[in-house]
Design a protein around this motif. Structure first.
Motif, PDB file in Angstrom:
ATOM      1  N   THR A  42      -3.767 -13.609 -17.917  1.00  0.00           N
ATOM      2  CA  THR A  42      -3.047 -12.754 -17.337  1.00  0.00           C
ATOM      3  C   THR A  42      -1.918 -12.342 -17.808  1.00  0.00           C
ATOM      4  OG1 THR A  42      -2.957 -10.842 -15.498  1.00  0.00           O
ATOM      5  CG2 THR A  42      -2.669 -13.491 -15.136  1.00  0.00           C
ATOM      6  N   LEU A  43      -0.998 -11.510 -17.627  1.00  0.00           N
ATOM      7  CA  LEU A  43       0.300 -11.369 -17.764  1.00  0.00           C
ATOM      8  C   LEU A  43       1.096 -11.421 -16.300  1.00  0.00           C
ATOM      9  CD1 LEU A  43       2.295 -10.516 -20.086  1.00  0.00           C
ATOM     10  CD2 LEU A  43       2.573  -8.280 -19.034  1.00  0.00           C
ATOM     11  N   ASP A  44       0.666 -11.184 -15.193  1.00  0.00           N
ATOM     12  CA  ASP A  44       1.096 -11.439 -13.855  1.00  0.00           C
ATOM     13  C   ASP A  44      -0.064 -11.769 -13.066  1.00  0.00           C
ATOM     14  OD1 ASP A  44       3.843 -10.198 -14.130  1.00  0.00           O
ATOM     15  OD2 ASP A  44       2.676  -8.820 -15.182  1.00  0.00           O
ATOM     16  N   HIS A  65       3.749 -14.662 -16.580  1.00  0.00           N
ATOM     17  CA  HIS A  65       4.901 -14.629 -15.587  1.00  0.00           C
ATOM     18  C   HIS A  65       4.737 -15.566 -14.547  1.00  0.00           C
ATOM     19  CE1 HIS A  65       6.091 -10.395 -17.353  1.00  0.00           C
ATOM     20  NE2 HIS A  65       6.988 -11.417 -17.394  1.00  0.00           N
ATOM     21  N   HIS A 327       9.549  -3.409 -20.221  1.00  0.00           N
ATOM     22  CA  HIS A 327       9.100  -4.853 -20.217  1.00  0.00           C
ATOM     23  C   HIS A 327       7.759  -5.179 -20.374  1.00  0.00           C
ATOM     24  CE1 HIS A 327      10.897  -8.639 -18.353  1.00  0.00           C
ATOM     25  NE2 HIS A 327       9.590  -8.933 -18.382  1.00  0.00           N
ATOM     26  N   TYR A 328       6.868  -4.453 -19.929  1.00  0.00           N
ATOM     27  CA  TYR A 328       5.396  -4.752 -20.051  1.00  0.00           C
ATOM     28  C   TYR A 328       5.148  -4.260 -21.320  1.00  0.00           C
ATOM     29  CZ  TYR A 328       0.596  -4.021 -19.231  1.00  0.00           C
ATOM     30  OH  TYR A 328      -0.965  -4.117 -19.381  1.00  0.00           O
ATOM     31  N   GLU A 329       5.580  -3.259 -21.831  1.00  0.00           N
ATOM     32  CA  GLU A 329       5.069  -3.121 -23.216  1.00  0.00           C
ATOM     33  C   GLU A 329       5.448  -3.999 -24.138  1.00  0.00           C
ATOM     34  OE1 GLU A 329       5.117   0.509 -20.450  1.00  0.00           O
ATOM     35  OE2 GLU A 329       6.597  -1.181 -20.778  1.00  0.00           O
ATOM     36  N   GLU A 331       5.541  -6.941 -23.745  1.00  0.00           N
ATOM     37  CA  GLU A 331       4.703  -8.293 -23.494  1.00  0.00           C
ATOM     38  C   GLU A 331       3.333  -8.192 -23.364  1.00  0.00           C
ATOM     39  OE1 GLU A 331       8.319 -10.593 -21.199  1.00  0.00           O
ATOM     40  OE2 GLU A 331       6.833  -9.780 -20.022  1.00  0.00           O
ATOM     41  N   GLN A 332       2.745  -7.119 -23.353  1.00  0.00           N
ATOM     42  CA  GLN A 332       1.255  -6.680 -23.052  1.00  0.00           C
ATOM     43  C   GLN A 332       0.255  -7.649 -23.871  1.00  0.00           C
ATOM     44  OE1 GLN A 332      -0.078  -2.686 -24.216  1.00  0.00           O
ATOM     45  NE2 GLN A 332       2.218  -2.482 -24.908  1.00  0.00           N
ATOM     46  N   LYS A 357      -4.927  -4.095 -13.532  1.00  0.00           N
ATOM     47  CA  LYS A 357      -3.761  -3.604 -13.866  1.00  0.00           C
ATOM     48  C   LYS A 357      -2.520  -4.080 -13.049  1.00  0.00           C
ATOM     49  CE  LYS A 357      -5.655  -0.636 -16.286  1.00  0.00           C
ATOM     50  NZ  LYS A 357      -6.065  -0.673 -17.721  1.00  0.00           N
ATOM     51  N   THR A 358      -1.641  -4.681 -14.149  1.00  0.00           N
ATOM     52  CA  THR A 358      -0.131  -5.544 -13.227  1.00  0.00           C
ATOM     53  C   THR A 358       0.916  -4.588 -13.478  1.00  0.00           C
ATOM     54  OG1 THR A 358      -0.092  -7.019 -15.037  1.00  0.00           O
ATOM     55  CG2 THR A 358      -1.528  -7.529 -13.405  1.00  0.00           C
ATOM     56  N   ASN A 359       1.029  -3.808 -14.553  1.00  0.00           N
ATOM     57  CA  ASN A 359       2.269  -3.211 -14.706  1.00  0.00           C
ATOM     58  C   ASN A 359       2.916  -2.461 -13.238  1.00  0.00           C
ATOM     59  OD1 ASN A 359       4.499  -2.075 -15.705  1.00  0.00           O
ATOM     60  ND2 ASN A 359       3.611  -0.931 -17.320  1.00  0.00           N
TER      61      ASN A 359
END
Length: 364
Positions: A42-44, A65, A327-329, A331-332, A357-359
């Motif tokens: 996951t990203l977050d 993150h 930011h999210y875009e 690193e997605q 969804k984490t954005n």
């Protein structure tokens, strides 16, 4: 497979030694010695991500993150961070974060942005300083080759596309073994002179533990004389951001539209267009305002990043187009990078891309 075995694989891609000093990377929650049932990338790491891990029997979350960034003084469940930690611990889920270690990897976040956008021949934009170290040691001539080969095996002596690099000097060393010593050469209480080889090798900062272990394990003396230096040499394989070129130049607006579509950006905030064709592109995932001057100095036509403040757009000074795509875009696609990497390294293991969804940013 244990958590430690998975994190060792991840650290081949992004050694934690290259994370920024302010960051909090590595294993944040859990035990390195538990058996992994599945991996969720996951990203977050939010509560919905932990729920997804539970539902899919994944007890290791690999997150870009860090959910814990600064110290926690209380864990009462009052904040989203505390609730994630509590839920993870209750369900025996480990959480591992890569963040700026992956930012600084030549095959990490920014390399993925370049791949997605079709930017060719990418190079590090801001090389990280003091990542190359030098070891000097002294060893009896008869043991020099054995020690050198052990240091090479541990990762020392690699410079660019060359391996087994070293420099040696011959000389005479002197020492006197005192009462509690266990001398390999000479006798206690007597000054001894020994024909020695002075060995110089360089190595990456991330390899220091292995290199020093090899030194102590393979050196014949009970007290090893050695020196370690951090070098100022630029390391072109580790650092923030990347810069490369488009195969075919584009006009500014068509290029920005290409970025918007390819990076799934809901909008792009940008500085003045300056009316020249675009071919040299700098990128930096996440908050990249600190790299504006580096992008300009490198001759980039466009700098793609996120979290640019109002007055920072003035720094473009009609020399470059600064494009803030979110930011999210930026690193997605890091999630996809990690899933692909782990799947190749451990093909018979359950590695899942998180669907939660984490954005935190929504657009009207």
């Amino acid at each position: 497979m244990l958590v430690k075995e998975v994190t060792d694989i991840l650290e081949e891609l992004a050694p934690l030694a290259y994370a920024e000093d302010f960051d909090n990377v590595g294993l944040l929650v859990g035990d390195t010695n538990i058996e992994v049932s599945g991996i969720l990338v996951t990203l977050d790491t939010l509560e919905n991500v932990v729920d997804e891990a539970i539902e899919n029997n994944c007890n290791l979350i690999v997150s870009f993150h860090p959910i814990i960034f600064s110290g926690l003084k209380k864990i009462t469940g009052k904040t989203y961070v505390e609730r994630v930690v509590i839920k993870a611990i209750k369900n025996n889920i480990t959480i591992y974060s890569m963040h700026t270690a992956l930012d600084n990897s030549k095959d990490g976040v920014n390399a993925k942005i370049c791949e997605v956008l079709g930017i060719e021949n990418p190079e590090i934009l801001i090389p990280q300083k003091r990542t190359i170290k030098k070891l000097t040691t002294y060893v009896p001539e008869a043991d020099a080759e054995i020690l050198k080969n052990a240091l090479f095996e541990a990762g020392a002596g690699n410079i660019g596309n060359y391996s087994h690099c070293s420099f040696v000097n011959e000389g005479t060393g002197s020492f006197q073994a005192e009462t509690d010593a266990n001398p390999v050469k000479g006798n206690i209480g007597e000054i001894h002179f020994e024909k020695e080889t002075q060995i110089h090798v360089t190595y990456q900062k991330s390899q220091e533990g292995k290199v020093l272990n090899a030194l102590f394990k393979n050196h014949p003396y009970d007290e090893v004389a050695f020196e370690v230096y951090s070098l100022e040499n630029t390391n072109q394989h580790i650092g923030m951001g990347m810069i490369g070129t488009l195969k075919n130049p584009m006009e500014e607006m068509p290029f920005l539209n290409h970025v918007k579509k390819t990076m799934h950006a809901s909008g792009i905030r940008h500085s003045n267009l300056i009316g020249k064709s675009v071919q040299k592109i700098a990128v930096l995932g996440g908050s990249g305002a600190f790299a504006i001057s580096a992008a300009k100095a490198a001759g980039a036509d466009v700098f793609i990043t996120a979290d640019i403040k109002y007055h920072q757009f003035y720094e473009a000074e009609d020399q470059i187009v600064i494009a803030d795509i979110g930011h999210y875009e930026t690193e997605q696609f890091t999630k996809n990078l990690l899933v692909d990497y782990l799947t190749k390294k451990i093909p018979n293991f359950a590695v899942r891309l998180a669907e939660s969804k984490t954005n935190p940013i929504k657009y009207l």
